[in-house]
Structures are given as structure tokens and as C-alpha cells.
Design a protein around this motif. Sequence first.
Motif, mmCIF file in Angstrom:
data_model
loop_
_atom_site.group_PDB
_atom_site.id
_atom_site.type_symbol
_atom_site.label_atom_id
_atom_site.label_comp_id
_atom_site.label_asym_id
_atom_site.label_seq_id
_atom_site.Cartn_x
_atom_site.Cartn_y
_atom_site.Cartn_z
ATOM 1 N N TRP A 170 0.835 -1.209 0.000
ATOM 2 C CA TRP A 170 0.000 0.000 0.000
ATOM 3 C C TRP A 170 0.868 1.257 0.000
ATOM 4 N N LEU A 171 1.885 1.234 0.859
ATOM 5 C CA LEU A 171 2.787 2.396 0.920
ATOM 6 C C LEU A 171 3.518 2.564 -0.413
ATOM 7 N N PHE A 172 3.906 1.458 -0.985
ATOM 8 C CA PHE A 172 4.599 1.515 -2.274
ATOM 9 C C PHE A 172 3.640 2.075 -3.335
ATOM 10 N N TRP A 173 2.423 1.637 -3.268
ATOM 11 C CA TRP A 173 1.411 2.121 -4.214
ATOM 12 C C TRP A 173 1.225 3.634 -4.078
ATOM 13 N N LEU A 174 1.248 4.124 -2.850
ATOM 14 C CA LEU A 174 1.087 5.566 -2.633
ATOM 15 C C LEU A 174 2.207 6.353 -3.317
ATOM 16 N N THR A 175 3.392 5.736 -3.367
ATOM 17 C CA THR A 175 4.498 6.389 -4.090
ATOM 18 C C THR A 175 4.301 6.240 -5.595
ATOM 19 N N LEU A 176 3.920 5.040 -6.000
ATOM 20 C CA LEU A 176 3.779 4.761 -7.430
ATOM 21 C C LEU A 176 2.746 5.667 -8.081
ATOM 22 N N ARG A 177 1.677 5.900 -7.367
ATOM 23 C CA ARG A 177 0.630 6.706 -8.010
ATOM 24 C C ARG A 177 1.040 8.167 -8.145
ATOM 25 N N LYS A 178 2.096 8.540 -7.408
ATOM 26 C CA LYS A 178 2.629 9.897 -7.623
ATOM 27 C C LYS A 178 3.381 9.947 -8.944
ATOM 28 N N ILE A 179 3.977 8.822 -9.302
ATOM 29 C CA ILE A 179 4.670 8.762 -10.593
ATOM 30 C C ILE A 179 3.635 8.803 -11.715
ATOM 31 N N PHE A 214 18.382 -14.575 -8.132
ATOM 32 C CA PHE A 214 17.017 -14.638 -7.613
ATOM 33 C C PHE A 214 16.853 -13.792 -6.336
ATOM 34 N N HIS A 215 17.878 -13.777 -5.502
ATOM 35 C CA HIS A 215 17.799 -13.024 -4.252
ATOM 36 C C HIS A 215 17.646 -11.530 -4.472
ATOM 37 N N GLY A 216 18.018 -11.074 -5.662
ATOM 38 C CA GLY A 216 17.925 -9.635 -5.904
ATOM 39 C C GLY A 216 16.608 -9.202 -6.532
ATOM 40 N N PHE A 217 15.781 -10.174 -6.930
ATOM 41 C CA PHE A 217 14.589 -9.837 -7.703
ATOM 42 C C PHE A 217 13.628 -8.912 -6.952
ATOM 43 N N SER A 218 13.502 -9.108 -5.664
ATOM 44 C CA SER A 218 12.561 -8.296 -4.880
ATOM 45 C C SER A 218 12.896 -6.810 -4.998
ATOM 46 N N TRP A 219 14.173 -6.514 -4.927
ATOM 47 C CA TRP A 219 14.589 -5.112 -5.008
ATOM 48 C C TRP A 219 14.551 -4.618 -6.458
ATOM 49 N N GLN A 220 15.041 -5.492 -7.335
ATOM 50 C CA GLN A 220 15.110 -5.060 -8.741
ATOM 51 C C GLN A 220 13.711 -4.809 -9.299
ATOM 52 N N VAL A 221 12.780 -5.678 -8.899
ATOM 53 C CA VAL A 221 11.434 -5.536 -9.433
ATOM 54 C C VAL A 221 10.787 -4.246 -8.903
ATOM 55 N N ALA A 222 11.170 -3.810 -7.721
ATOM 56 C CA ALA A 222 10.624 -2.562 -7.174
ATOM 57 C C ALA A 222 11.008 -1.387 -8.071
ATOM 58 N N LEU A 223 12.266 -1.391 -8.504
ATOM 59 C CA LEU A 223 12.731 -0.304 -9.380
ATOM 60 C C LEU A 223 12.066 -0.407 -10.761
ATOM 61 N N LEU A 224 11.913 -1.647 -11.208
ATOM 62 C CA LEU A 224 11.278 -1.876 -12.505
ATOM 63 C C LEU A 224 9.820 -1.412 -12.500
ATOM 64 N N VAL A 225 9.153 -1.692 -11.404
ATOM 65 C CA VAL A 225 7.744 -1.288 -11.289
ATOM 66 C C VAL A 225 7.625 0.239 -11.340
ATOM 67 N N MET A 226 8.558 0.918 -10.730
ATOM 68 C CA MET A 226 8.534 2.383 -10.785
ATOM 69 C C MET A 226 8.646 2.853 -12.239
ATOM 70 N N LEU A 227 9.531 2.210 -12.974
ATOM 71 C CA LEU A 227 9.684 2.560 -14.390
ATOM 72 C C LEU A 227 8.413 2.266 -15.177
ATOM 73 N N LEU A 228 7.804 1.116 -14.895
ATOM 74 C CA LEU A 228 6.579 0.737 -15.607
ATOM 75 C C LEU A 228 5.461 1.745 -15.350
ATOM 76 N N PHE A 229 5.365 2.205 -14.113
ATOM 77 C CA PHE A 229 4.345 3.206 -13.816
ATOM 78 C C PHE A 229 4.609 4.494 -14.606
ATOM 79 N N TYR A 230 5.885 4.812 -14.760
ATOM 80 C CA TYR A 230 6.212 5.996 -15.542
ATOM 81 C C TYR A 230 5.821 5.783 -17.007
ATOM 82 N N LEU A 231 6.153 4.613 -17.502
ATOM 83 C CA LEU A 231 5.869 4.324 -18.905
ATOM 84 C C LEU A 231 4.368 4.244 -19.180
ATOM 85 N N LEU A 253 -2.453 -0.975 -12.917
ATOM 86 C CA LEU A 253 -1.158 -1.619 -12.626
ATOM 87 C C LEU A 253 -0.976 -1.911 -11.137
ATOM 88 N N LEU A 254 -2.025 -1.652 -10.386
ATOM 89 C CA LEU A 254 -1.937 -1.814 -8.927
ATOM 90 C C LEU A 254 -1.339 -3.155 -8.484
#
Lengths: 492, 590
Positions: free
Chosen positions: B90-99, B238-255, B105-106
Motif C-alpha cells: 500500500w505504501l509503495f502504491w502511494l508512491t507509485l501513483r505519484k509517478i 534470484f535473491h535480488g529480484f525483490s529489489w530489482q522488481v521494485a525499481l522496474l515497477v517504478m519505471l513501468l508506472f512511468y511508462l 497496474l496496482l
Amino acid sequence: MKRQTHTDTSRYIFLFLIAFMVSCSKGDIRIVKSLDEEITICPDYKDVTIPVNIAPLNFSIADSGEHCLIVKGKESRFQVYSDEGLFKIPQKKWKALLKENAGSQIELTVAKHINGEWNAYTPFHMEIANDSIDKYIAYRLLALSNDMWNRMGIYQRDLESYDQSVIYENSLTDYNCVNCHTFASGNPHKMIFHMRGKHAGSVLIDGKKITKLNTKTPNTVSNFVYMYWHPDGNYLAATVCDTYQNFFINNPNTLEVLDHNSDIVIYDVKKNEIFSCEALNSKDAWQIFPTFSPDGKSLYFSSTAAVDSVSQNFRQMTYSLCRISFDPETRTFGQQVDTLYNGRAHHKSVSFPRISPDGKFLAFTLQEYGGFGVWHKDAELYMIKLPDGKPYPLTEANSAEGESYHSWSSNNRWMVFSSRRLDGLYTRPFFTYIDEHGTAHKPFLLPQKDPVKYYKNLLWTYNLPEFIQEKAQIDTHAVMETMRNTKGVNVK
Amino acid sequence: MNTLRKNILLPFLFIIFTGVLWLHLQAIQEPIFFYREQQQVFLFDSAYISGIISPIGGVATLISQFLIQFFRVPFIGSLTTALIGGVSSWLFWLTLRKIHPASYLLPLAFLPILFQYLYLIKYSYHYEGLIALLFWSLALYIYSHAARRLNWAYRTSIGCLLAIGLFYTMGSIAMLFVLSGLIFDVLQKNERWYASFIPLLLLLAVGSLCVLGGCKPDYDYVFWMKDYVEYFIKLEPFHGFSWQVALLVMLLFYLSHYSDNAKTYLKALTTVALLALSGIYYTQTALHHRDKDFYTLMQMFHYIDTGQWDAIISSDDLNYNNYLHLNCLNLALSQKGIMQADLFEYPQSGILSLISTYQAHIEESFLFSQIYYHIGVTSLAYNFAFGTSVGITHGSPVMTKLLINSHLIYGYYPAAEKFISLLEKTWAYREWASSRRKFLYNDQAVENDPELGTKRKSLSSDKDLFANIIGLFDNLTIILEENPQNKAALDYLIGALLLSKDLPAIKTFVERFSGTETLPALPEPLQQAVISYAEHDPDYCRRYGVSDKTLSEFSIFKQRVLGLRHARQNVAAGIADYRNTFWYYLMLSK
């Protein structure tokens, strides 16, 4: 409403200030009567002999009521109020009082507030030795376990305060086992310790130089253990042994650490090679715990006749205290081995011989059998006046529980040793004053801010407490890099 | 409509997702929640708490340990973990929707947390990683909130403070924060976006100092995921996916700016596709990472801890080819008092079915300590309990309980008191610990206690015997000599004899103990064993307690076997109905 709140706040601040001033202005309490009764304090610091530079010996009583401690010297005195039974003695006042009363004694009186009057328990005393104690001790802290380990490390403690700092923690090297730390004559800049498990090897530290040593050779049964530096720093005596541990079904000692073979070798630090002699490397006898004399011309050690079927005949393993001469110039040993204490004849066993820096006294641990007294409840500290005195127990220092590893201060007057006397399980460092006659005085436990709580909570045991003269400044990152990323130097 | 969607529909969706996650975690990960609880002793003690909090990442450890202590209660582990995931998303979503407020894409806001759940399937991943992600999403929300309202200098200052604060309290997650803050500023084209490199540089400097100063072993601990896994785990991509996907999701919201004019059904389709793809990937990865045998073992440990012996015996998840599972089963049979009679009701596989080989794994010492304690080999139980307590970084409540009992049995009261005091500072075990106080310094109370008294009585009077050298059989014999009433030891001794198929040893045992206080009557499998070595001497069999019924059953069994052999038929298939007898085990078990 706002105004009302403001008024309330002001009132509280005013009341707080009044209370603060009253508490600050508490004068000396007046003892109205004596309870004629002794009070139990924990740790037991009554009648102990302490160095002039030791941190305050805070203690607790088992009564959370209002109490006051009056600490009185020849000229000055101060008082401390209890907090839930704990007396936290202020450092500055304590230090000044000890300085003022060096060579004499201080009197401590606990008074109880009963019905508005102060009633005193019977006072007790502490002897303040003129002799100061080395500022630091180094030790290993680890959880008790016989086959598993986890986080552990080698730490140092400033004895003039409560500060503990890290010398090396195993979290830097994948939680391997770090052990057998040994400083060269208390010099914090020259030491060796061993790592077992991952990144195994011995870490030789000489100033800024860090070397990884692989101390197992084709001719020795193990890596170096139980090491001791030659006073000139060029040699290191070490045991190499084949050690097992077994668990008693029902014996107060719980477990027994037994060597199935052990020899002593000398490591020439400059030439990176080991050497020994028949007396230290015999098939018929097992030698352990080497210690050089302060002049470097003798090597003391424990020795027992080799035993068959060790797990059945372990009671026959009675180590004697032996001595052999050593010439550091020619790297040769004498032909004769002196026996200072005959273990077999006395049905006792000697371990951890340690000689005072002035060479006058040799302290050791004596137990019923075996070479590892740490788990023996019967292990006690003994002393021999050198060169050939009779052994005698350090009665004041010993307890019903096991006493084991010990180390001398650089001024010969203090000894730190491990004891399980608090709970029969975890070793804690105790300090005893050794007077010029070689007699031990009642020891005191390593001070802590809240010693009862600290030692009760602590699930780590103190291992190999050893005096060092200054704070060790080890570059832990460099140690880690060396151990992780270099193959190490093979000892020849 | 927008307000309705913003204030009701989206929160409702989050609640639904969180609920689904709860059910999912409960179904898939319940045993590991129990196990996590068994891997720590959380104390309500200021010195203990300050000790945890002081290292880098200590606050994450503190919060984790505080929460995990409640996982002992069924459903709490899954609920807590789901709530953390829901709030973090939810907190992440609150940031994403600012982008960009791309509601369709929720589901992507849940991706970082879903990866955390995948990591948590394995015990080697620390719960701190999940807590750290929660605080990252909070920090990012605060930062994104401030970035819109404050000038670049304040924004950068807040970024620096949050980065260092996160680093000290939560560990290396701070790296994700500075990167996501930087991406946020770039995507938002915030004033002097490049100033966001300052928190990154600051973190690089502080982290490097930590490594060079010896606080952390290497840079993986301060800038990457190593801080949240066991030290022996080698990090995989695989251990990095959680963090990497967070950054990717931010980009997707921008796109998603570029798809604003797309048809609604296409957006809905995208949502469904995202959900389906995430779900498929998640399920497959979860199945790949979930070790069924290990999970069953964790479940058994929970049953052992809570004394649910019937649940072990009736469990469908037990793998009879797994010795540790069999060890749990036989412990339960003995605890229920049915081991002697029902031993062969379950597939057994030699003496290791009772206690498997010790290979220095923590699960083994955890289990063996409890088996040895149950049968009265207190010294080995004690030794294993110490080992387990140490091997588990933050201690073990079950092992601490065992240490208390062991010390009471031996009469080492000061040591017992120390551990009692410790458990009295816990939430879940304080009552149990206090109940042990009545035994302190009171030998009579210990001796009169059914559990402690039996075990104290079982201690050998020979002070020179080593438990680890003489082996299980001799240990049990010694116990029975000291205390013939120790039924658990008798269970295991008979079990060891039968499972080892050692007929001469069985003969010696029967002749020595049959009809005595130790063995007044022979259990049926043991009667079957007596016939097996004395089939031609029925009088002998009767003298040592074999019933006529068993003798006659043997006669029928023998006829059956001889008949099958004579007809050259498959003996194993022909005597399948004898599967629950010693005879079948003797003939056919490997």
C-alpha cells in the motif's frame, strides 16, 4: 484551555525543580542505630583486595527498599543510594577514594531506611593494594557448546572502566571458530590466534604485519594449540595434539576433554620452522601446556605417560609439572628434564603452568586427572615458589567449583583466572592479589555496571582471560582479508 | 467515481489481496512460522533489547524477533506476514501513483513483497528482510511526499537522513531506498534531480567505512541482500529480484503515461495478465523452493513442542523413507505408550528409525536432544541441547526448557535457576519457567516429580561411563538397571533390538529381563522375536512369556511361507497381511 495547560506545565516544571534540588541537596545520612546484622552483597566483594586503579565495584543487595551505601576512607567519604537494590558507585569519587587509601582499606556500610531512620548493617571492608593492575584483559567470549559454535570473538576489557571492545569477531570470517589467543608477554601488538573451520589458519599479528600461518605439518598431529611466546618474541612454544571430548552419563564434570596424543614443538618465527626434542616429542609420554620462563632459558610443561584406551583409562592420565632448559641462541634443549611436581605419585594432574614475570612464582591448575581442567569441578589453583619450592594451594582464590586458566599481571602482583563459581557452568574472570610471599588474597569478580543482571543474563563464557598492558588495536578488516583471501604460509 | 475508487475500491482491493495472501501463507508456510518461533528466545529485558538494537540493522532484528515470538500461536505468523506485505504494498502504491496513477497496474505494487514471500519459504532467509522492505516503502513514501513539497536542498537532506537512518536501523535496504529515491526524482523531473546522487554517495561512503572498519565482512552485507540471509548462503540473482522488481515497477508506472488513452478493456486485460503471470511464476517458484520433507519435519517439531503426539502418528505427510520423520513418529508412539505393541504398524527401517545418524545438522541435534531426554539419556540430551541452543543464533526456547530440566535432574540448581530466570523474561514460556522454581534446591520435589524423578533415578551410579562411547543399546540397558520403571527406555531398547534383528541379543535380553519388574510381560512383537529364534522349543517360548495365541499365529504364518515357497510364488506379496509383524520385518525388511 491553552492557558490552563500552560499553567499546569509550569507547575510541573516548578515541582520537578524543587524535587531535583531536594534530591541534590541530600546531605550525609545519620545512622541512628546498628542492626548488628551482616548483609549479603552480590557479587561477594566483602574483604576483597583490589587494585588502586580498578573500576567501581558496583554490587546489589536482595532488597529493593531504600538503602544507602556509605563508602569511607581515611579522610573522605561518599554515599550512594540504591536503585532496586543496586549500588552504582560514581567513578570519579571511587577513583579519588582508592587513590587516597592506597595501601590501606576502605569501609563500606549499607544502611536501611526504616520508619524514617537509617539503620546500619555491619560494615565490611576492601583492601586497596598499592599495586595497580594492567589496564586491559583480553579474553574469548563464546556460548557453551561442545560440538557447535556460532558467534564468538576475542574481546578486551578496560579494567579502569566498564568498556569492552572487539579484538576480533568471527562474523567477519563466516562464523568460524576463533581460539587460543596468545599475546607476547602482554604486548597487545604482538599476538597469535587460531581459526578453525572455514578460512582456517593461525593469525600471526606483529604490529601492522598480519600473516596467515598453516601450522599443521606432515610431522605433527594437529595445528598449534595452547601456545606461549618466548620472551624475546622470536619463538612460540605450542602443543600439537589429537583431542576428543566425551560426555559422562552422570558425573559432575559433565564432559572430559582427552588427548590421545600430544607433543610440544617450538616455532621459530623468523625462520618459519618448527623444532622439538625427544623430551617434548616422545611416544611414551604426552606433553602439553608449554610455558617459557621469563628469562627464556627454561621451558615448563605438563607431561603424562602415554595411556592405552584413553576413554577407559583416563584416570591414569596424571600430568606432572616438568622443566627443561632451552638455549634460544642455539635452539637446543638440555638433556635433563626436572619434575617439579609428580602427578602420578600424588594422583593429581597439572595443567596451565604460568610463571610470574619476575620468575619467582609458578601458578598452575591441579585436578584429579586429565590435561584439561576447565571442566573439572575439582580443579584448583596451586603455586610453587621457584626454582624448587613445594606446591601449595591458593586457598583464598579457590572455590568449590573449578578454577582454571590464569594469567599474571606485568607487575607480578595480580592474577586473573577463570572460575565457574557463580553458577557452576559459565566461567567468569576473577582477580586475586598475590603478595610478596606468594599468597593469594580473596579474589573479586570482573566489575560490571550491573554485575548481577549482567552475569545472570550472559550466556557466553569467558575463555582464556589474559592481561595485556595496553589496548590492542587490531585491523580486523585486514585480518579478515588475510584469512579469507590468502593461502597462508606453510610452517616447515 | 475517482473519489469512490480512491477511497473505497482501492483500499478494498488491498484488503482483499492481503486476505488472499494470508490464506496462501497459512496454507503454504505455516510450519516455517512455527519453526521461526522455535529459533529464538526473545526477552523482555532492556539489556537484551539494547544488545540487539545496537548493531547495524538491529532495529529490523528487534522488530522481527518481537513479532516472531507470537508465531507460536496458529495463524499469527501468516496473518502478521500478510499484514506486513499488505501495508508495504500500500505504501509503495502511494508512491507509485505519484509517478503515475495507473490503477490498473496496482497488482504490480505487490511484486516486491511477493518475492519476499518466496524468499521466506526457506528458513535461511531472515524475517528482517521483510521488515526492512516495509520500512523501505515507508521511507520512500515519506521521501516522495517531501519531494513534491520541498525544495531540492531539503529534499536531499531528508533523503540523506532517511538513507542513513534506514541503513543503521534496517541494514542494506538503504541501498534500495537511495536508488528508488533517485529514480523517483528522475522520473518526476524534480528540481535538480541529480542532487539525489548525494544520498547515494553518502551511503556508499558510510557502507564502505563499515566494511573497512570491520563492522561487516564485505560489501554484499552493506549494499546488497547478504545482510538478510544466513552467512553460508551464496547469493543468487534470484535473491535480488525483490529489489530489482521494485525499481522496474517504478519505471513501468512511468511508462504507463503512454497508455493513458488505451481502451479500458485493454487495461483490465493488462491487470488480469499481470495477475496471472505473477501467480504462475510465484506458484512455480514456490513449489521449486519448498522442500516438502523439511516442511513436514518443521510441522513435526511443532507437534513435538506442543505435545500433539496423535497429530504426528496420523500425519499423511510423513515420509517413511526419511529417518528424521521416522524418529518423530517413533517418539510419538513411545510418548503415547504404544511403541512396543505398534512398532511394526508403521514401516520401519532399521535402528536408525529410532535415532538417525548425527551429521551435525541443527535439525538433528534439535530432535535427538528431545529423544534422548525422553528415554532418559540425559547427558546426551543435555549436550545436544547446548549444541542446538548455540547453533541457532538467537537461542531456542525448547532447548532452554530442556536445559532447565536436565540441570534439575542432575541437581545443578544454580545453572537451572539461570535458565529459568531467562525464560521468565519471555512472553510464551514465563509461566512454564516459573513453575519449575519449585524444584530449585529441592531434591525431594525433583525425585517426587513423575518426569524429573524418573529421569534422575535413571542416572547411572558409575561416574566413569561416557554416554557417547557406549552406544544406544548399552545406555538403555544401564538406565533400565538403574530404573526398571523407565518405560520410555524400555520402548527404545525393545525397539532397538527388534529393528536391528539381532536375535542373539534379543535372546540375552529376554532371558535377563522377562518376568522381572522391567519386563513383566512380553509385547507381541517381542513374542514374535522369541519364536523367531526358538521356534523349535515351544516350552522355552512359553517360559519366557510367549502366548499360545502367538505360537499358533506363527504356525499359520510358517505354513503360509512354506506354501508360497513350495509353489514358487512371491513370498512378499503372499504375506503382505503380515506387514505389521516382526516376522515380516525379519524376512523382508532391508
